[in-house]
Scaffold this motif. Structure first.
Motif, PDB file in Angstrom:
ATOM      1  N   TYR B  50     -22.508 -35.362  -4.975  1.00  0.00           N
ATOM      2  CA  TYR B  50     -23.826 -34.737  -4.919  1.00  0.00           C
ATOM      3  C   TYR B  50     -24.227 -34.632  -3.457  1.00  0.00           C
ATOM      4  N   SER B  51     -24.540 -33.435  -3.018  1.00  0.00           N
ATOM      5  CA  SER B  51     -24.946 -33.251  -1.633  1.00  0.00           C
ATOM      6  C   SER B  51     -26.428 -33.536  -1.483  1.00  0.00           C
ATOM      7  N   ARG B  52     -26.756 -34.517  -0.644  1.00  0.00           N
ATOM      8  CA  ARG B  52     -28.161 -34.844  -0.423  1.00  0.00           C
ATOM      9  C   ARG B  52     -28.872 -33.759   0.377  1.00  0.00           C
ATOM     10  N   SER B  53     -28.155 -33.116   1.306  1.00  0.00           N
ATOM     11  CA  SER B  53     -28.805 -32.092   2.130  1.00  0.00           C
ATOM     12  C   SER B  53     -28.988 -30.788   1.337  1.00  0.00           C
ATOM     13  N   ARG B  54     -27.986 -30.415   0.568  1.00  0.00           N
ATOM     14  CA  ARG B  54     -28.091 -29.166  -0.213  1.00  0.00           C
ATOM     15  C   ARG B  54     -28.716 -29.411  -1.582  1.00  0.00           C
ATOM     16  N   GLU B  55     -28.875 -30.702  -1.932  1.00  0.00           N
ATOM     17  CA  GLU B  55     -29.446 -31.078  -3.225  1.00  0.00           C
ATOM     18  C   GLU B  55     -28.714 -30.416  -4.380  1.00  0.00           C
ATOM     19  N   GLU B  56     -27.384 -30.521  -4.349  1.00  0.00           N
ATOM     20  CA  GLU B  56     -26.624 -29.930  -5.455  1.00  0.00           C
ATOM     21  C   GLU B  56     -25.293 -30.637  -5.648  1.00  0.00           C
TER      22      GLU B  56
END
Lengths: 122, 122
Positions: B50-56
């Motif tokens: 899960y990408s915290r920066s892209r939120e996805e």
């Protein structure tokens, strides 16, 4: 020529650090470090972490004697995770296993128990 | 008999996952997973995070082709960190290094570059 890598502690002021056995390559544990924990680790050569639940700096093995001598600290590409290459005294896990990652996600025990926690923790 | 281990995602609803090369033992990267990312990893056999920066949710290697086939997922003693044992296609790091942990904290490069990022990412 090398320059010390800037660490990205972010808002939480801590980043995860993975401890890996320098000889066997086994991943032993994951804990969190603050800037102070990293400094203390570098000064003493012994792994220090920050306990989120106790909200304090701690030296791995301070009570159990199962210290981690840190041979090298590596930083990831984003500067927001560390890898401690360590010589682990005893076992890394408070349960008595060599590694905290002693189970598969299906609950099968795959790690090796190296000490009896009842004899180490009072 | 084994039971699936309960994971402690906590308030942030994510936990760190460490990817380790199943053959060489090299620690390749650290990223975060949600419950959904773990499910997708188990369903597909390919590492998802899960990408915290892209939120996805993202599948490692979806754009680069540098996928991670997951041989085993291990859980730590507290259920709040995972270890993916993987077969890494290409290199794990977007910089072209095999591992994201290619530098020491003093800035010395110790990792091996295995691809040219300019040829992989457009």
């Amino acid at each position: 020529m090398t320059d010390e890598v800037d660490l990205a502690f972010g808002e939480s002021e801590r980043i995860p650090a993975v401890a890996q056995d320098a000889d066997s390559g086994e991943v032993l544990m994951l804990a969190y470090v603050t800037s102070e924990a990293v400094e203390r680790t570098r000064e003493t050569g012994l792994a220090h972490y920050y306990s989120r639940s106790r909200e304090e700096l701690w030296q791995k093995g301070a009570s159990s004697g199962h210290v981690q001598e840190v041979e090298e600290i590596r930083v990831d590409c984003d500067g927001d995770a560390l890898l401690y290459l360590v010589d682990q005294e005893g076992g890394a896990c408070h349960t008595g296993y060599e590694s905290c990652f002693y189970r598969t996600i299906d609950g099968e025990t795959v790690g090796e128990r190296v000490f009896d926690p009842d004899e180490v923790y009072e």
